[in-house]
Design a protein around this motif. Structure first.
Motif, PDB file in Angstrom:
ATOM      1  N   LEU A   1       0.923  -1.126   0.173  1.00 27.71           N
ATOM      2  CA  LEU A   1      -0.093   0.074   0.043  1.00 27.71           C
ATOM      3  C   LEU A   1       0.935   1.282   0.063  1.00 27.71           C
ATOM      4  O   LEU A   1       1.757   1.348   0.875  1.00 27.71           O
ATOM      5  CB  LEU A   1      -0.913  -0.080   1.387  1.00 27.71           C
ATOM      6  CG  LEU A   1      -1.961   1.289   1.176  1.00 27.71           C
ATOM      7  CD1 LEU A   1      -2.876   1.324   0.031  1.00 27.71           C
ATOM      8  CD2 LEU A   1      -2.640   1.220   2.791  1.00 27.71           C
ATOM      9  N   TYR A   2       0.888   1.908  -0.844  1.00 26.58           N
ATOM     10  CA  TYR A   2       1.720   3.196  -1.160  1.00 26.58           C
ATOM     11  C   TYR A   2       0.804   4.396  -1.008  1.00 26.58           C
ATOM     12  O   TYR A   2      -0.049   4.831  -1.870  1.00 26.58           O
ATOM     13  CB  TYR A   2       2.435   3.185  -2.409  1.00 26.58           C
ATOM     14  CG  TYR A   2       3.386   2.231  -2.831  1.00 26.58           C
ATOM     15  CD1 TYR A   2       4.586   2.188  -2.503  1.00 26.58           C
ATOM     16  CD2 TYR A   2       3.103   0.933  -3.834  1.00 26.58           C
ATOM     17  CE1 TYR A   2       5.561   1.193  -2.503  1.00 26.58           C
ATOM     18  CE2 TYR A   2       4.339   0.065  -4.328  1.00 26.58           C
ATOM     19  CZ  TYR A   2       5.411   0.154  -3.403  1.00 26.58           C
ATOM     20  OH  TYR A   2       6.283  -0.701  -3.482  1.00 26.58           O
ATOM     21  N   HIS A   3       1.220   5.235   0.148  1.00 21.54           N
ATOM     22  CA  HIS A   3       0.360   6.449   0.506  1.00 21.54           C
ATOM     23  C   HIS A   3       1.196   7.439  -0.173  1.00 21.54           C
ATOM     24  O   HIS A   3       2.376   7.661  -0.568  1.00 21.54           O
ATOM     25  CB  HIS A   3       0.683   6.900   1.804  1.00 21.54           C
ATOM     26  CG  HIS A   3       0.000   7.945   2.208  1.00 21.54           C
ATOM     27  ND1 HIS A   3       0.458   9.285   2.315  1.00 21.54           N
ATOM     28  CD2 HIS A   3      -1.050   8.403   2.404  1.00 21.54           C
ATOM     29  CE1 HIS A   3      -0.079  10.203   2.668  1.00 21.54           C
ATOM     30  NE2 HIS A   3      -1.354   9.498   2.713  1.00 21.54           N
ATOM     31  N   ASN A   4       0.344   8.311  -1.079  1.00 22.19           N
ATOM     32  CA  ASN A   4       0.753   9.444  -1.929  1.00 22.19           C
ATOM     33  C   ASN A   4       1.115  10.527  -1.027  1.00 22.19           C
ATOM     34  O   ASN A   4       0.433  11.132  -0.227  1.00 22.19           O
ATOM     35  CB  ASN A   4      -0.554   9.853  -2.768  1.00 22.19           C
ATOM     36  CG  ASN A   4      -0.078  10.974  -3.888  1.00 22.19           C
ATOM     37  OD1 ASN A   4       0.734  11.649  -3.663  1.00 22.19           O
ATOM     38  ND2 ASN A   4      -0.667  10.709  -5.053  1.00 22.19           N
ATOM     39  N   ASN A   5       2.446  11.048  -1.255  1.00 22.33           N
ATOM     40  CA  ASN A   5       3.142  12.147  -0.188  1.00 22.33           C
ATOM     41  C   ASN A   5       2.445  13.323  -0.697  1.00 22.33           C
ATOM     42  O   ASN A   5       3.224  14.314  -0.360  1.00 22.33           O
ATOM     43  CB  ASN A   5       4.448  12.010  -0.341  1.00 22.33           C
ATOM     44  CG  ASN A   5       4.775  10.661   0.523  1.00 22.33           C
ATOM     45  OD1 ASN A   5       4.181  10.288   1.334  1.00 22.33           O
ATOM     46  ND2 ASN A   5       5.889   9.879   0.118  1.00 22.33           N
ATOM     47  N   HIS A   6       1.858  13.803  -1.820  1.00 24.65           N
ATOM     48  CA  HIS A   6       1.587  14.794  -2.699  1.00 24.65           C
ATOM     49  C   HIS A   6       2.704  15.656  -3.300  1.00 24.65           C
ATOM     50  O   HIS A   6       2.592  16.777  -3.679  1.00 24.65           O
ATOM     51  CB  HIS A   6       0.934  15.897  -1.582  1.00 24.65           C
ATOM     52  CG  HIS A   6      -0.084  15.298  -0.746  1.00 24.65           C
ATOM     53  ND1 HIS A   6      -0.767  15.862   0.216  1.00 24.65           N
ATOM     54  CD2 HIS A   6      -0.799  14.172  -0.565  1.00 24.65           C
ATOM     55  CE1 HIS A   6      -1.541  15.238   0.895  1.00 24.65           C
ATOM     56  NE2 HIS A   6      -1.712  14.117   0.243  1.00 24.65           N
ATOM     57  N   ASP A   7       3.805  14.907  -3.456  1.00 27.14           N
ATOM     58  CA  ASP A   7       4.926  15.792  -4.176  1.00 27.14           C
ATOM     59  C   ASP A   7       5.787  14.681  -5.323  1.00 27.14           C
ATOM     60  O   ASP A   7       6.848  14.941  -5.527  1.00 27.14           O
ATOM     61  CB  ASP A   7       6.020  16.123  -2.947  1.00 27.14           C
ATOM     62  CG  ASP A   7       6.559  14.525  -2.507  1.00 27.14           C
ATOM     63  OD1 ASP A   7       6.162  13.639  -2.823  1.00 27.14           O
ATOM     64  OD2 ASP A   7       7.607  14.703  -1.397  1.00 27.14           O
ATOM     65  N   GLY A   8       4.684  13.777  -5.783  1.00 23.92           N
ATOM     66  CA  GLY A   8       5.355  12.735  -6.655  1.00 23.92           C
ATOM     67  C   GLY A   8       5.879  11.750  -6.388  1.00 23.92           C
ATOM     68  O   GLY A   8       6.249  10.794  -7.128  1.00 23.92           O
ATOM     69  N   THR A   9       6.064  11.368  -4.833  1.00 28.10           N
ATOM     70  CA  THR A   9       6.477  10.319  -4.399  1.00 28.10           C
ATOM     71  C   THR A   9       5.357   9.761  -3.409  1.00 28.10           C
ATOM     72  O   THR A   9       4.301  10.066  -3.077  1.00 28.10           O
ATOM     73  CB  THR A   9       7.871  10.741  -3.570  1.00 28.10           C
ATOM     74  OG1 THR A   9       7.456  11.217  -2.060  1.00 28.10           O
ATOM     75  CG2 THR A   9       8.948  11.438  -4.132  1.00 28.10           C
ATOM     76  N   PHE A  10       5.600   8.373  -3.237  1.00 27.00           N
ATOM     77  CA  PHE A  10       5.025   7.663  -2.255  1.00 27.00           C
ATOM     78  C   PHE A  10       5.709   7.127  -1.073  1.00 27.00           C
ATOM     79  O   PHE A  10       6.881   6.617  -1.244  1.00 27.00           O
ATOM     80  CB  PHE A  10       4.177   6.421  -3.132  1.00 27.00           C
ATOM     81  CG  PHE A  10       3.332   6.984  -3.968  1.00 27.00           C
ATOM     82  CD1 PHE A  10       2.028   6.986  -3.950  1.00 27.00           C
ATOM     83  CD2 PHE A  10       3.895   7.386  -5.494  1.00 27.00           C
ATOM     84  CE1 PHE A  10       1.015   7.315  -5.016  1.00 27.00           C
ATOM     85  CE2 PHE A  10       2.892   7.985  -6.468  1.00 27.00           C
ATOM     86  CZ  PHE A  10       1.660   7.853  -6.199  1.00 27.00           C
ATOM     87  N   SER A  11       4.973   6.758  -0.016  1.00 29.88           N
ATOM     88  CA  SER A  11       5.575   5.945   1.015  1.00 29.88           C
ATOM     89  C   SER A  11       4.841   4.787   1.356  1.00 29.88           C
ATOM     90  O   SER A  11       3.819   4.315   1.116  1.00 29.88           O
ATOM     91  CB  SER A  11       5.323   6.686   2.307  1.00 29.88           C
ATOM     92  OG  SER A  11       6.037   8.075   2.291  1.00 29.88           O
ATOM     93  N   ASP A  12       5.737   3.638   1.532  1.00 26.11           N
ATOM     94  CA  ASP A  12       5.327   2.446   1.723  1.00 26.11           C
ATOM     95  C   ASP A  12       4.576   2.231   3.036  1.00 26.11           C
ATOM     96  O   ASP A  12       5.340   2.266   3.986  1.00 26.11           O
ATOM     97  CB  ASP A  12       6.409   1.327   1.625  1.00 26.11           C
ATOM     98  CG  ASP A  12       5.751  -0.287   1.757  1.00 26.11           C
ATOM     99  OD1 ASP A  12       4.831  -0.298   2.083  1.00 26.11           O
ATOM    100  OD2 ASP A  12       6.640  -1.226   1.474  1.00 26.11           O
ATOM    101  N   VAL A  13       3.197   2.239   3.119  1.00 26.83           N
ATOM    102  CA  VAL A  13       2.571   2.104   4.543  1.00 26.83           C
ATOM    103  C   VAL A  13       2.070   0.826   4.888  1.00 26.83           C
ATOM    104  O   VAL A  13       0.920   0.626   5.734  1.00 26.83           O
ATOM    105  CB  VAL A  13       1.635   3.393   4.763  1.00 26.83           C
ATOM    106  CG1 VAL A  13       2.478   4.606   4.610  1.00 26.83           C
ATOM    107  CG2 VAL A  13       0.676   3.011   3.621  1.00 26.83           C
TER     108      VAL A  13
END
Length: 722
Positions: free
Chosen positions: A473-485
């Motif tokens: 599940l990749y959370h959208n960081n609003h800056d073109g990147t994602f975090s693995d949550v």
């Protein structure tokens, strides 16, 4: 197209197609009669292989006879099998006996609760010989190999089918009931497929839930990947029943689709169908896809060739999206390449706005060569252009950013996977974009798809080490990147997902999802999984509570309010890959809740007419204050389709304050006011006034008996077994 597909079926090569077990078994049986002077080892090996083919062909008793012949040959010659051979023979016999039990009970003596894990008394096997026989072999295996988690898992299932779980399972081999406990108390979703004529008996396939004649009722289109698996059209009559209109719709002879998608490719206000074929079959899977034009009179016409879409590649995944914003949906098709020297690159078809398409993947930078299993599209960075996320089973995953046109006017995509941080897992399958935490930015779910055997699933339930691939599940960081949550969202489990989709089970405004699990291995008897979204913080496994843990193979999944009562029901295609691994599809009826909802059918004018890609924000007043709920117009996951008409849960809202829509393509931002709770509206691009659509609500006719229309016909794939 029907003639092409018939010719493909007739010339299918059982020596090259790994799933034509029935034809291969027949050839082997003929060869066995003619063999002379085989050595003992050669005969034992041949009969073991024949037994496997017979088992996969659905001839469980014949398979058992071959496995018993192998043991008798060894005993007669006074030969002791090697340890590996003994284990293999034990497990094959256990597998054949368990499948025999499923055939004699879950298929012949089926109930609405058959194969729903953990089993209720109504699902216990009336004929116990299969499970009793399997238990004996599984105990032998565990006595010899106590750490064999595959045998342990199947032993617990076998006892469960007899109504003897957990009390009679030897304590040292018990998988405790607490391992399967639900994490939230949702009510049970009863399987009503048999009562309403939708429990189609078949193999793996796709599903579309949508309104194909614009009468306000959601219909069902179902496929089967069997070479003679007929595409089926079930029309929702609006009175609690469905009618099979396959023949009247002109679909006879259109067979073999593993997955389906709906769209309105020609902007005529009627939903068309794309059928995808050939997945998993490598070069044998070089089959045509089908584009079926909706004629508006209850019939469909295959226009694949005239539309410029006729090509021969193995595929099961695609996505419709308007990548250049011209108001007409384009098509990306993910094809499967294993041999880089003879590739099947993915394709991008630009809509020419005249009923035809032009292929331009290489020119646009997306002619990906990999074993593509899933694809989804969304504007993840809010630049007004839809992007692509693609999963593979051998190269990780890819995020392609839509860069727009270059100086020459050619649209181009860039691979930004590394920068975005969304390349894992290496072996993936279904995927989707969705805004799981309602922050207005699309996140990504991608399923993992790799295990050694069913023991990896058992290990996960027992909290033991496992080699199985985890989802992300990749959370959208609003800056073109994602975090693995994944871990913090409580999704770090071996889920082995094939078909899956998302919706809102309880109308609380947070998106939940259902996973169809499994793989071709007949011993891969694991529950499909349902997960509830806990207010965007994490997900809760509610499989046991909802009664949706079907043990057979899960494929196409769709969420839809089929009876217009405001609660989304769930339909899933059930069935495996081998001709003998058939099962009955399920329809889980949503028992309802007290939360509110709204339905929105959007119609583009400058944007594509089906409004695919439009972003919706619903602002509501609640007892706790103002709340916003986000949804994007699409069909959901990459294996199974929910309606393009959006069904949005509003929780405990007291009032809809406003609806904001950003249309995909035109970029128009539109505000709509005056909407009421628990209603359906049509919204036309540029028209500030929503039109109330008074949909008739009805109850399903559940008293028509269990012998459904689908049961009364031969099962799909019966003539070839595939």
């Amino acid at each position: 197209m029907a003639l092409r597909l018939k010719q493909i079926r007739e010339r299918a090569n059982p020596r090259a197609d790994p799933f034509l077990s029935n034809r291969r078994a027949e050839l082997m049986e003929k060869s066995l009669v003619t063999f002379t002077n085989l050595s003992l080892g050669e005969e034992m090996t041949f009969r073991t292989k024949l037994g496997v083919e017979l088992l996969q062909a659905g001839r469980s008793q014949d398979a058992l006879a071959q496995f018993q012949n192998v043991q008798q040959l060894a005993d007669h010659a006074g030969v002791r099998l090697l340890q590996h051979g003994e284990r293999q023979l034990r497990m094959l016999q256990a597998q054949a006996l368990m499948r025999l039990g499923e055939q004699e009970n879950c298929l012949v003596n089926q109930s609405a609760d058959s194969c729903l894990f953990p089993l209720l008394p109504s699902a216990f096997h009336r004929l116990p010989r299969g499970s009793n026989g399997a238990i004996a072999f599984l105990k032998q295996e565990l006595e010899a190999e106590p750490a064999d988690l595959s045998a342990r898992w199947l032993l617990n299932l076998a006892y469960m089918t007899l109504g003897e779980y957990p009390q009679k399972v030897p304590p040292q081999w018990l998988v405790p009931p607490a391992s399967f406990a639900s994490e939230y108390a949702l009510p049970r979703f009863h399987n009503i497929a048999g009562a309403v004529g939708l429990d189609v008996d078949g193999l793996a396939g796709g599903i579309i839930l949508d309104d194909f004649d614009n009468d306000g009722f959601v219909d069902i289109i179902k496929s089967s990947w069997a070479l003679d698996g007929q595409l089926r059209y079930f029309h929702n009559e609006g009175n609690g029943r469905f009618t099979d209109r396959t023949e009247q719709a002109g679909l006879t002879g259109l067979v073999g689709g593993l997955n389906l998608l709906q769209t309105d490719y020609n902007n005529d206000g009627l939903l068309d169908i794309l059928v995808l074929r050939g997945a998993w079959l490598e070069k044998e899977g070089r089959m045509p896809k089908s584009l079926l034009r909706n004629n508006g009179d209850g019939t469909f016409t295959d226009v694949t060739e005239e539309a410029g879409l006729l090509s021969l590649h193995p595929s099961q995944t695609a996505v419709w999206f308007d990548y250049d914003g011209d108001g007409w949906v384009d098509l990306f098709v993910g094809n499967e390449t294993l041999d880089p020297n003879d590739p099947d690159p993915s394709q991008l078809f630009h809509n020419n706005r005249d009923g035809t398409f032009t292929e331009c993947a290489a020119l646009s930078g997306v002619a990906l060569q990999g074993y593509v299993k899933g694809v989804a599209s969304a504007d993840y960075d809010h630049d007004g252009r839809p992007d692509l996320y693609i999963t593979t089973r051998n190269r990780g995953n890819f995020l392609f950013h839509n860069d727009g046109p270059d100086a020459a006017g050619h649209w181009h995509f860039s691979d930004v996977t590394h920068q975005a941080g969304v390349g894992a897992p290496l072996h993936s399958f279904s995927t989707w974009f969705f805004d799981y935490d309602n922050d207005g930015w699309e996140d990504i779910f991608v399923s993992g798809y790799s295990v050694q055997n069913v023991g990896d699933i058992a290990a996960d339930y027992l909290n033991l080490p496992t080699q199985g691939a985890l989802p992300r599940l990749y959370h959208n960081n609003h800056d073109g990147t994602f975090s693995d949550v994944t871990a913090s969202a409580h999704l770090n489990h071996v889920l082995l997902t094939m078909g899956c989709n998302f919706g809102d089970l309880d109308n609380d405004g947070w998106l939940d999802f259902y996973l169809g699990t499994g793989d071709p291995d007949l011993s891969m008897l694991i529950p499909n999984r349902m997960f509830r979204n806990a207010e965007g913080r994490f997900f809760q496994d509610v499989t046991t509570a909802t009664g949706t843990g079907h043990l057979q193979k899960g494929h196409g999944v769709g969420f839809a309010d089929l009876n217009n009562d405001g609660a989304q029901d769930v339909y899933a295609v059930i069935g495996g890959s081998y001709p003998g691994d058939n099962a009955r599809s399920v329809l889980f009826l949503n028992p309802g809740n007290t939360n509110h909802w709204v339905k929105l059918k959007l119609e583009g004018t400058k944007s594509n007419r089906a409004a695919i890609g439009a972003r919706i924000k619903v602002s509501v007043a609640t007892p706790a204050g103002r709340r916003q709920i986000f949804k994007t117009v699409n069909s959901g996951g990459s294996f199974g389709c929910s309606p393009l008409r959006q069904e949005i849960g509003l929780g405990n809202a007291k009032q809809i304050l406003r609806v904001d829509i950003q249309w995909s393509g035109s970029g128009l931002q539109q505000e709509v006011n005056g909407l009421e709770l628990d209603r359906c509206y049509r919204i036309r691009e540029g028209d500030p006034i929503a039109q109330l659509w008074d949909l008739k609500q009805f109850e399903f006719d559940l008293k028509a008996g269990t012998q459904s229309q689908a049961q009364a016909t031969d099962r799909e794939g019966s003539s070839t077994g595939f």
